[in-house]
Each structure stands twice: as C-alpha cells, then as structure tokens.
Design an enzyme around this catalytic site. Structure first.
Site, short mmCIF file in Angstrom:
data_model
loop_
_atom_site.label_atom_id
_atom_site.label_comp_id
_atom_site.label_asym_id
_atom_site.label_seq_id
_atom_site.Cartn_x
_atom_site.Cartn_y
_atom_site.Cartn_z
N HIS A 45 3.35 -7.41 1.54
CA HIS A 45 2.82 -8.48 2.34
C HIS A 45 1.81 -9.28 1.55
O HIS A 45 1.20 -8.93 0.89
CB HIS A 45 2.23 -7.78 3.53
N HIS A 101 0.81 -1.30 -0.05
CA HIS A 101 0.08 -0.03 -0.14
C HIS A 101 0.78 1.06 -0.07
O HIS A 101 2.03 1.20 0.65
CB HIS A 101 -1.14 0.15 1.24
N GLU A 133 -1.85 -0.57 8.10
CA GLU A 133 -2.66 -1.59 8.68
C GLU A 133 -2.16 -2.48 9.56
O GLU A 133 -1.09 -2.58 9.78
CB GLU A 133 -3.32 -2.57 7.60
N ARG A 154 -0.98 -4.53 -6.48
CA ARG A 154 -0.82 -6.04 -6.67
C ARG A 154 0.61 -6.22 -7.18
O ARG A 154 0.54 -5.75 -8.43
CB ARG A 154 -2.02 -6.71 -7.31
ZN ZN Z 1 -2.81 -4.96 3.10
#
Ligand code: ZN
Length: 319
Positions: A174, A99, A117, A194
């Site tokens: 991740h 991200h 996150e 992605r």
């Molecule tokens: Zn994530």
C-alpha cells in the site's frame, strides 16, 4: 456523574520527507516544521509515547499508565497498549510499503507486533488514487515484477473519495498518495518494509529498502480491492457506527448533531475529534483532540456538531 476521568493526550509529531503543514493549518497543532507528516494522537509506542494532559494523571505517559493503572483499561492482559492512532498529512507520495503479521514480526523484528491498519479519509484530491495491492498473479510473478522494477505493471491503483474507509491487512502492499489527509487506526507497531521509494533521496541518500522481507510477506495473489474499501459518507447521525471489526480492533464513526448519548462499555474507547466542536459530559472538545474513555466510564453525553472516529481493542473482552 461520571467518576472515571477522561484521559486527554498531548500528541507527538513526526517530520517526514513526504510531510506537509496541514496538521498546523487544518488542525491547529503546534507542528515542528513544514514537513510534518504524522500526529501520533493516541500512542504508547517507545518511538512516540504520548503524555496525559488531564488530571489526575497529568504528565504520565500512556505506556506508564498502561503499566501502573491497568484497571483504566479493563485489566486487559496484553503486554503493551495495543493500538496506535495517527493523523497523517501526505504532501507527497509515501513509499510503497507492506507490514508483516505478528508471527513474522516476532521472529524477524525482535518481538515486535505485526501491523494491521485502517484509514478514514478526512480529505483528499477529487481524483485521488491509493496504492492498494498489486497485480501479480503469484509469488514468482511478484518477484519478477519487483526485481525488474516493473512498478507500472505491479502496483494496483484504486480511486478513493473523502469519507472512504480502508482496511489494510498485513501483507497488503500500500501507499498513501499526495494530498491525502487521513486518520489511521493500527496495531501498536512501527514495523514497515519499504518496497520502492520512487528513487527519492533523503539527506542526499536513498532511504533503506527492505525488498527481500517485503517479498516474504506480500500476499500473492492479492484479494480484490473492493473488499478493502468501504464508502461510509452517509452514516446515520448520533449513532456509534461500526466501520470494521477485525482481529485487533473495532473502529467506529460518530456524526454528532446536537446531542448523542451512549454507554462506554468497552475495556477502553479511543476518541479523536476530526471535525467540529462541542462537549463531552460538559467538557469542551474540538477538532484535533484525542482522548481515551476508560473502563467503566458509563454514560457518554456528546453535544455539538462534530465528527469523531473511535476505536477499541478487539482482544479477549470485546470480541
Ligand atoms: Zn502502512
């Protein structure tokens, strides 16, 4: 007596190529299909704006409540509800992703927030490993490994256990792996780049990759994995245990045994029951319930046997 209402929410479900049915079998949610990957329990995001189901705000979306009744959230100045709480059921591996931070997302994604996150692992296989970071020593090696599809060399796999807590900064590569069930607390953003999707097909086509944006934002070199994973299996009971305090949020875990009383003094406190059942100030709650305790709620009386993950925004007031 509490004069402020508890804001119970109706979750929004997301079907995903990698989703399963445990949000139905384990959490008893009315899932839309056997490929349900995400339950957005506390969300004001346009891609899944959860509705309040309790009086007096029944039927209002969380985003509308944020706009019209900001006093419930301590009159915070943010232009949108800052957090998003999900439960994720990964039947299959998720794509390898990253991200952006706020600055990159604002420029590249039309004013969106970036995404920090964290995950509380509700359940996972005994030998579970997550993708957390990578092994490239610098940006040049990173580009070489990604363009050369050297995934075995590039990806760093880290063993995890049920009850671990993992913080993922923007820029950290991740991936959640097959069999993991977790609660995610994140910035209110849906921007994911992605990097690699195991060459899988969705409706006959590969899902879109965002390789160049990923290379832009991935940290290289990456910090060590032990700075990302905390083993929080044995926490003191009946305590607001702080798992993390970062720039955007604080996350807490409560293991309630019989009775736990504390004072809600944050601008608002998100609460998700992840195990067991009981009551909050006399109102029944159970595994799978998500609710918000508003500003000025005051004395919180929890009773029963349950595990709760809670969070507040770490903005201006609760710094
Ligand atoms: Zn994530």
């Amino acid at each position: 007596m509490n004069t402020k209402p508890i804001l119970f929410l109706e979750p929004v479900f997301k079907q995903m190529i990698w989703g399963g049915n445990r949000l139905g079998t384990d959490f008893h949610y009315p899932i839309p299909g056997e490929d349900t990957g995400e339950c957005w329990g506390i969300s004001a995001h346009p891609n899944g704006d959860a509705k309040i189901v309790s009086k007096p705000f029944e039927g209002k979306t969380l985003s509308a409540l944020w706009e019209e009744n900001r006093e419930l959230f301590g009159n915070l100045k943010e232009d949108r509800f800052p957090l998003l709480i999900k439960i994720i059921d990964a039947k299959a591996d998720l794509s390898i992703q990253v991200h952006p931070d706020d600055m990159y997302a604002k420029e590249a994604e039309n004013g969106s927030l970036g995404k920090m996150e964290c995950w509380y692992i509700i359940d996972c296989p005994a030998d579970a490993k997550l993708v957390l970071g990578h092994n490239a020593k610098d940006k040049a090696e990173l580009e070489d490994m990604i363009h050369g599809a050297k995934w075995q060399e590039f990806l760093r796999y880290v063993p995890i256990k049920k009850g671990d807590f993992i913080q993922i900064d923007p820029g950290t590569v991740h991936a959640i792996t097959s069999g993991c069930l977790l609660l995610e607390t994140q910035q209110n953003s849906d921007i994911t780049y992605r990097v690699y999707d195991y060459d899988r097909l969705s409706d006959g086509k590969p899902r879109e990759l965002h390789v160049e944006k990923s290379i832009d934002v991935i940290n290289a070199p990456e910090k060590s994995a032990d700075t990302m994973v905390a083993h929080v299996q044995k926490l003191p009971e009946n305590t607001l245990n702080e798992l993390i305090a970062c720039k955007y949020y604080k996350v807490f875990k409560m293991d309630v045994k019989e009775e736990f009383v504390f004072s809600q003094e944050y601008p608002f406190l998100n609460m998700s029951v992840i195990e067991g059942s009981g009551t909050i100030n006399g109102v029944s709650i159970k595994k799978g319930d998500h609710f918000i305790l508003p500003a000025g709620y005051g004395k919180v009386e929890l009773a029963g046997e349950m595990e709760v993950v809670a969070s507040c925004a770490n903005v201006h007031v609760c710094a």
